[in-house]
Design a protein around this motif. Structure first.
Motif, mmCIF file in Angstrom:
data_model
loop_
_atom_site.group_PDB
_atom_site.id
_atom_site.type_symbol
_atom_site.label_atom_id
_atom_site.label_comp_id
_atom_site.label_asym_id
_atom_site.label_seq_id
_atom_site.Cartn_x
_atom_site.Cartn_y
_atom_site.Cartn_z
ATOM 1 N N MET A 190 0.839 -1.198 0.000
ATOM 2 C CA MET A 190 0.000 0.000 0.000
ATOM 3 C C MET A 190 0.871 1.243 0.000
ATOM 4 O O MET A 190 1.879 1.327 0.688
ATOM 5 C CB MET A 190 -0.896 -0.013 1.246
ATOM 6 N N SER A 191 0.483 2.211 -0.834
ATOM 7 C CA SER A 191 1.129 3.521 -0.821
ATOM 8 C C SER A 191 0.029 4.567 -0.951
ATOM 9 O O SER A 191 -1.105 4.256 -1.285
ATOM 10 C CB SER A 191 2.142 3.639 -1.964
ATOM 11 N N LYS A 192 0.363 5.807 -0.713
ATOM 12 C CA LYS A 192 -0.638 6.875 -0.703
ATOM 13 C C LYS A 192 -1.166 7.199 -2.100
ATOM 14 O O LYS A 192 -2.187 7.857 -2.230
ATOM 15 C CB LYS A 192 -0.063 8.114 -0.044
ATOM 16 N N ASP A 193 -0.486 6.737 -3.160
ATOM 17 C CA ASP A 193 -0.978 6.996 -4.514
ATOM 18 C C ASP A 193 -1.840 5.847 -5.054
ATOM 19 O O ASP A 193 -2.345 5.934 -6.164
ATOM 20 C CB ASP A 193 0.176 7.283 -5.467
ATOM 21 N N LYS A 194 -2.036 4.789 -4.270
ATOM 22 C CA LYS A 194 -2.917 3.690 -4.682
ATOM 23 C C LYS A 194 -4.325 3.941 -4.141
ATOM 24 O O LYS A 194 -4.506 4.644 -3.150
ATOM 25 C CB LYS A 194 -2.397 2.352 -4.155
ATOM 26 N N TYR A 195 -5.291 3.329 -4.803
ATOM 27 C CA TYR A 195 -6.686 3.489 -4.390
ATOM 28 C C TYR A 195 -6.998 2.633 -3.166
ATOM 29 O O TYR A 195 -6.507 1.525 -3.021
ATOM 30 C CB TYR A 195 -7.633 3.080 -5.515
ATOM 31 N N VAL A 196 -7.844 3.187 -2.302
ATOM 32 C CA VAL A 196 -8.437 2.449 -1.187
ATOM 33 C C VAL A 196 -9.896 2.237 -1.580
ATOM 34 O O VAL A 196 -10.611 3.197 -1.881
ATOM 35 C CB VAL A 196 -8.347 3.238 0.133
ATOM 36 N N PHE A 197 -10.340 0.974 -1.607
ATOM 37 C CA PHE A 197 -11.712 0.649 -1.969
ATOM 38 C C PHE A 197 -12.536 0.616 -0.688
ATOM 39 O O PHE A 197 -12.327 -0.247 0.168
ATOM 40 C CB PHE A 197 -11.775 -0.689 -2.704
ATOM 41 N N LEU A 198 -13.455 1.561 -0.551
ATOM 42 C CA LEU A 198 -14.247 1.722 0.662
ATOM 43 C C LEU A 198 -15.601 1.046 0.485
ATOM 44 O O LEU A 198 -16.366 1.394 -0.415
ATOM 45 C CB LEU A 198 -14.437 3.209 0.986
ATOM 46 N N ARG A 199 -15.856 0.053 1.336
ATOM 47 C CA ARG A 199 -17.125 -0.679 1.329
ATOM 48 C C ARG A 199 -17.858 -0.351 2.609
ATOM 49 O O ARG A 199 -17.281 -0.421 3.685
ATOM 50 C CB ARG A 199 -16.884 -2.189 1.284
ATOM 51 N N ALA A 200 -19.123 0.017 2.509
ATOM 52 C CA ALA A 200 -19.916 0.321 3.695
ATOM 53 C C ALA A 200 -21.247 -0.401 3.602
ATOM 54 O O ALA A 200 -21.850 -0.470 2.523
ATOM 55 C CB ALA A 200 -20.139 1.824 3.834
ATOM 56 N N ASP A 201 -21.695 -0.943 4.726
ATOM 57 C CA ASP A 201 -22.993 -1.598 4.773
ATOM 58 C C ASP A 201 -24.089 -0.577 4.502
ATOM 59 O O ASP A 201 -23.931 0.622 4.778
ATOM 60 C CB ASP A 201 -23.195 -2.235 6.153
ATOM 61 N N ARG A 202 -25.196 -1.042 3.955
ATOM 62 C CA ARG A 202 -26.305 -0.163 3.614
ATOM 63 C C ARG A 202 -26.853 0.563 4.846
ATOM 64 O O ARG A 202 -27.346 1.682 4.753
ATOM 65 C CB ARG A 202 -27.407 -1.006 2.968
ATOM 66 N N SER A 203 -26.733 -0.042 6.026
ATOM 67 C CA SER A 203 -27.291 0.552 7.247
ATOM 68 C C SER A 203 -26.365 1.576 7.903
ATOM 69 O O SER A 203 -26.745 2.186 8.893
ATOM 70 C CB SER A 203 -27.629 -0.556 8.241
ATOM 71 N N VAL A 204 -25.165 1.779 7.364
ATOM 72 C CA VAL A 204 -24.221 2.745 7.945
ATOM 73 C C VAL A 204 -24.702 4.163 7.639
ATOM 74 O O VAL A 204 -24.967 4.486 6.472
ATOM 75 C CB VAL A 204 -22.801 2.512 7.385
ATOM 76 N N PRO A 205 -24.811 5.019 8.658
ATOM 77 C CA PRO A 205 -25.237 6.402 8.409
ATOM 78 C C PRO A 205 -24.221 7.153 7.539
ATOM 79 O O PRO A 205 -23.022 6.889 7.573
ATOM 80 C CB PRO A 205 -25.312 7.022 9.810
ATOM 81 N N TYR B 198 -4.477 9.659 2.322
ATOM 82 C CA TYR B 198 -5.082 8.727 1.362
ATOM 83 C C TYR B 198 -6.274 9.410 0.704
ATOM 84 O O TYR B 198 -7.406 9.330 1.181
ATOM 85 C CB TYR B 198 -5.505 7.431 2.063
ATOM 86 N N THR B 199 -6.007 10.119 -0.384
ATOM 87 C CA THR B 199 -7.056 10.886 -1.057
ATOM 88 C C THR B 199 -7.676 10.124 -2.228
ATOM 89 O O THR B 199 -8.665 10.565 -2.787
ATOM 90 C CB THR B 199 -6.496 12.219 -1.580
ATOM 91 N N ARG B 200 -7.104 9.009 -2.594
ATOM 92 C CA ARG B 200 -7.634 8.218 -3.716
ATOM 93 C C ARG B 200 -8.513 7.111 -3.160
ATOM 94 O O ARG B 200 -8.031 6.039 -2.827
ATOM 95 C CB ARG B 200 -6.490 7.670 -4.545
ATOM 96 N N VAL B 201 -9.811 7.406 -3.057
ATOM 97 C CA VAL B 201 -10.774 6.490 -2.466
ATOM 98 C C VAL B 201 -11.840 6.180 -3.512
ATOM 99 O O VAL B 201 -12.345 7.074 -4.179
ATOM 100 C CB VAL B 201 -11.438 7.105 -1.211
ATOM 101 N N LYS B 202 -12.158 4.908 -3.652
ATOM 102 C CA LYS B 202 -13.252 4.487 -4.534
ATOM 103 C C LYS B 202 -14.309 3.808 -3.674
ATOM 104 O O LYS B 202 -13.990 2.999 -2.811
ATOM 105 C CB LYS B 202 -12.757 3.515 -5.603
ATOM 106 N N LEU B 203 -15.567 4.155 -3.932
ATOM 107 C CA LEU B 203 -16.674 3.551 -3.201
ATOM 108 C C LEU B 203 -17.121 2.287 -3.928
ATOM 109 O O LEU B 203 -17.246 2.284 -5.152
ATOM 110 C CB LEU B 203 -17.837 4.533 -3.081
#
Length: 152
Positions: free
Chosen positions: A99-114, A130-135
């Motif tokens: 992992m490095s700061k120029d790689k994407y972080v894939f953010l997964r959240a449950d539907r019930s998360v506010p 970590y500014t490269r985030v994909k939902l």
């Protein structure tokens, strides 16, 4: 009752030795390996019980080894399948070898998360560099409304 014990040098023998490779055992081994890999491939993905929302966006190509950050329904965090505390999130991400700061972080959240909790985790990532985030969402049919979307 007569028996001939003479050599038949000029005639073909039915039990002569063949010099071809027998490929039947090779094909059997390949088929067994194919079945093993077909069973093992789904087991190598992240397996946290998260109810993802659907999206009708065009799916994009995933990298070889994506880093998944999951927000579970009880608002705890996990990197891959390993639980992590919010205070240790950036340190754990920094400690990952691939992992490095120029790689994407894939953010997964449950539907019930506010929504506020999701934005709080994104703010933690941004403050850590970590500014490269994909939902991540489930793939839906193109043109179909997303499940759970409000209908006018």
């Amino acid at each position: 009752m007569g028996v001939s014990l003479a050599d038949n040098d000029g005639e073909d023998d039915d039990f002569s030795e063949t010099h071809d490779i027998n490929v039947t055992p090779f094909i059997d081994v390949i088929l067994v390996l194919l079945i093993i890999f077909m069973v093992a491939a789904p087991l190598s993905t992240v397996d946290l019980p998260i109810d993802l929302p659907t999206s009708s966006a065009t799916p994009q190509k995933k990298p070889d080894k994506p880093t998944y950050l999951s927000i579970k329904p009880d608002l705890t965090l996990a990197i891959g399948e390993n639980p992590v505390h919010r205070a240790e999130l950036i340190g754990t991400l920094d400690g990952l070898s691939d992992m490095s700061k120029d790689k994407y972080v894939f953010l997964r959240a449950d539907r019930s998360v506010p929504y506020g909790e999701l934005m709080g985790v994104m703010e933690l990532l941004r403050s850590g560099g970590y500014t490269r985030v994909k939902l991540v969402a489930l793939e839906g049919a193109p043109g179909a409304p997303a499940a759970g979307a409000a209908q006018p």
